[in-house]
Design a protein around this motif. Structure first.
Motif, PDB file in Angstrom:
ATOM      1  N   LEU A 168       1.146  -1.117  -0.223  1.00  0.00           N
ATOM      2  CA  LEU A 168       0.029  -0.196   0.383  1.00  0.00           C
ATOM      3  C   LEU A 168       0.881   1.007  -0.189  1.00  0.00           C
ATOM      4  O   LEU A 168       2.237   1.237   0.475  1.00  0.00           O
ATOM      5  CB  LEU A 168      -1.278   0.200   0.936  1.00  0.00           C
ATOM      6  CG  LEU A 168      -2.171  -1.523   1.559  1.00  0.00           C
ATOM      7  CD1 LEU A 168      -2.579  -1.017   2.965  1.00  0.00           C
ATOM      8  CD2 LEU A 168      -2.856  -1.202   0.333  1.00  0.00           C
ATOM      9  N   THR A 169       0.370   2.223  -0.189  1.00  0.00           N
ATOM     10  CA  THR A 169       1.353   3.356  -0.816  1.00  0.00           C
ATOM     11  C   THR A 169      -0.457   4.785  -0.727  1.00  0.00           C
ATOM     12  O   THR A 169      -1.082   4.628  -0.750  1.00  0.00           O
ATOM     13  CB  THR A 169       1.383   3.483  -2.086  1.00  0.00           C
ATOM     14  OG1 THR A 169       2.370   4.918  -1.824  1.00  0.00           O
ATOM     15  CG2 THR A 169       0.830   3.443  -2.993  1.00  0.00           C
ATOM     16  N   ILE A 170       1.053   5.669  -0.251  1.00  0.00           N
ATOM     17  CA  ILE A 170      -0.134   7.048  -0.308  1.00  0.00           C
ATOM     18  C   ILE A 170       0.010   8.288  -1.917  1.00  0.00           C
ATOM     19  O   ILE A 170       1.429   8.228  -1.344  1.00  0.00           O
ATOM     20  CB  ILE A 170      -0.505   7.634   0.913  1.00  0.00           C
ATOM     21  CG1 ILE A 170      -1.042   7.374   1.858  1.00  0.00           C
ATOM     22  CG2 ILE A 170      -0.912   9.117   0.422  1.00  0.00           C
ATOM     23  CD1 ILE A 170      -1.286   7.585   3.075  1.00  0.00           C
ATOM     24  N   GLU A 171      -0.630   8.150  -2.956  1.00  0.00           N
ATOM     25  CA  GLU A 171      -0.243   8.502  -3.770  1.00  0.00           C
ATOM     26  C   GLU A 171      -1.297  10.354  -3.741  1.00  0.00           C
ATOM     27  O   GLU A 171      -2.322  10.656  -3.188  1.00  0.00           O
ATOM     28  CB  GLU A 171      -1.291   8.284  -5.037  1.00  0.00           C
ATOM     29  CG  GLU A 171      -0.699   7.329  -5.489  1.00  0.00           C
ATOM     30  CD  GLU A 171      -1.902   6.574  -6.604  1.00  0.00           C
ATOM     31  OE1 GLU A 171      -1.418   5.448  -7.184  1.00  0.00           O
ATOM     32  OE2 GLU A 171      -3.133   6.743  -6.700  1.00  0.00           O
ATOM     33  N   SER A 223      -1.790  -6.176  -6.462  1.00  0.00           N
ATOM     34  CA  SER A 223      -0.663  -5.865  -5.721  1.00  0.00           C
ATOM     35  C   SER A 223       0.687  -7.183  -5.583  1.00  0.00           C
ATOM     36  O   SER A 223      -0.065  -7.977  -4.784  1.00  0.00           O
ATOM     37  CB  SER A 223      -1.024  -5.091  -4.800  1.00  0.00           C
ATOM     38  OG  SER A 223      -2.004  -5.058  -4.050  1.00  0.00           O
ATOM     39  N   ASP A 224       1.400  -6.631  -4.256  1.00  0.00           N
ATOM     40  CA  ASP A 224       1.986  -7.350  -3.868  1.00  0.00           C
ATOM     41  C   ASP A 224       1.288  -8.220  -2.262  1.00  0.00           C
ATOM     42  O   ASP A 224       1.061  -8.556  -1.152  1.00  0.00           O
ATOM     43  CB  ASP A 224       3.275  -6.811  -2.996  1.00  0.00           C
ATOM     44  CG  ASP A 224       3.738  -6.879  -4.092  1.00  0.00           C
ATOM     45  OD1 ASP A 224       3.838  -7.220  -4.918  1.00  0.00           O
ATOM     46  OD2 ASP A 224       4.947  -6.057  -4.283  1.00  0.00           O
ATOM     47  N   CYS A 225      -0.164  -7.475  -2.065  1.00  0.00           N
ATOM     48  CA  CYS A 225      -1.048  -7.657  -0.542  1.00  0.00           C
ATOM     49  C   CYS A 225      -1.286  -9.601  -0.691  1.00  0.00           C
ATOM     50  O   CYS A 225      -1.392 -10.448  -1.335  1.00  0.00           O
ATOM     51  CB  CYS A 225      -2.461  -7.200  -1.057  1.00  0.00           C
ATOM     52  SG  CYS A 225      -3.969  -7.552   0.202  1.00  0.00           S
ATOM     53  N   ALA A 228      -3.346   0.290  -3.550  1.00  0.00           N
ATOM     54  CA  ALA A 228      -2.493  -1.296  -3.102  1.00  0.00           C
ATOM     55  C   ALA A 228      -1.851  -1.305  -5.178  1.00  0.00           C
ATOM     56  O   ALA A 228      -2.282  -0.897  -6.014  1.00  0.00           O
ATOM     57  CB  ALA A 228      -3.677  -1.703  -3.654  1.00  0.00           C
ATOM     58  N   GLY A 229      -0.099  -1.361  -4.567  1.00  0.00           N
ATOM     59  CA  GLY A 229       0.156  -0.874  -6.358  1.00  0.00           C
ATOM     60  C   GLY A 229       0.592   0.107  -6.747  1.00  0.00           C
ATOM     61  O   GLY A 229       0.022   0.832  -6.288  1.00  0.00           O
TER      62      GLY A 229
END
Ligand code: FES
Length: 261
Positions: free
Chosen positions: A190-193, A213-215, A203-204
């Motif tokens: 997870l990331t914040i865009e 994603s890598d989840c 996600a991804g």
């Protein structure tokens, strides 16, 4: 109960006063956790004792004698002799204003929401005494979806994962899920865009969904989510469980524990 920030181990202790109550905690403890040790619950949204403090929601602000401004109690460490005030009129006004902004851009479908009664945003709105919102509904996400207006910001629910659903319309971008993914699971799915009002959890890479994603479906993000943004499909189908029992997965020898409903 959730003390707000993770416990700290230290060989030295610090004495401070929170709302007139004397408390002694290990050096390096957050003001929020020290307040909790003194029996005082500071309103919060982005902090939890499961992941490191981030200081993004600004709901936990306090006043500290000799310190300018209103620091976030979750990211401010205690100091010897510190005198903290968590319930002044100024603090109450700031917290109410922060909550008003959150609610102005959040779906108001509480009665039919799967997290109704188990939603920290709902709890905090009550805790700060928010009764009305002066601002027009945000152009973001859900409100535009309700009105049927085309909205470039609108993102549909991500139901690609078989175990949980991600509804961006309900996300307050507290980043608990991002931190849990990194710190609890050691994955960086997870990331914040984006920035500011346009920031959002993803996600991804762009265009990915949770499944691609890598989840690894560990559920750490779901457990820390304060709203119904990340929610188990089982809860959507049958509601919030009355009891949760901690159990250990028997699938392999690692011994992961999880909540059984
Ligand atoms: Fe401290 Fe969010 S709880 S800034």
């Amino acid at each position: 109960r959730d003390m707000g920030t993770p416990a700290v181990k230290s060989g030295t202790t610090v004495n401070l006063t929170v709302d007139g109550i004397k408390v002694r905690v290990p050096a390096g403890t957050s003001v929020m956790r020290a307040a909790a040790e003194a029996g005082i619950s500071v309103p919060k949204l982005c902090a939890t004792d499961h992941v490191s403090a981030f200081g993004s929601c600004r709901l936990c602000v306090v006043q500290i004698d000799g310190m300018r401004g209103t620091p976030a109690s979750c990211t401010t460490p205690v100091a010897e002799g510190m005198v903290v005030h968590t319930q002044t009129d100024d603090i109450a006004r700031i917290r109410k204003g922060v909550m008003e902004l959150y609610i102005s851009d959040h779906p108001l479908d509480c009665l039919t929401c799967a997290a109704n009664g188990d939603c920290e945003l709902q709890d905090m709105a009550g805790a700060v005494g928010l009764r009305e919102v002066r601002f027009d509904p945000g152009a973001n996400h859900f409100n535009a979806r309700e009105a049927g207006a085309p909205n470039p910001e609108y993102r549909p629910k991500d139901q690609s994962n078989p175990y949980f659903t991600f509804d961006p319309a309900k996300c307050i971008v507290c980043s608990r899920c991002v931190r849990a993914c990194e710190e609890v699971q050691g994955t960086f799915a997870l990331t914040i865009e984006g920035r500011g009002f346009d920031s959002r959890v993803s996600a991804g890479m762009a265009g990915d969904d949770f499944l691609s994603s890598d989840c690894v479906s560990c559920g750490a993000c779901v457990q820390v989510c304060p709203t119904a943004t990340l929610i188990e499909n089982k809860v959507i189908e049958i509601g919030t469980p009355e009891h949760i029992v901690k159990t250990t997965c028997a699938y392999c020898g690692v011994g992961c524990s999880f909540d059984a409903h």
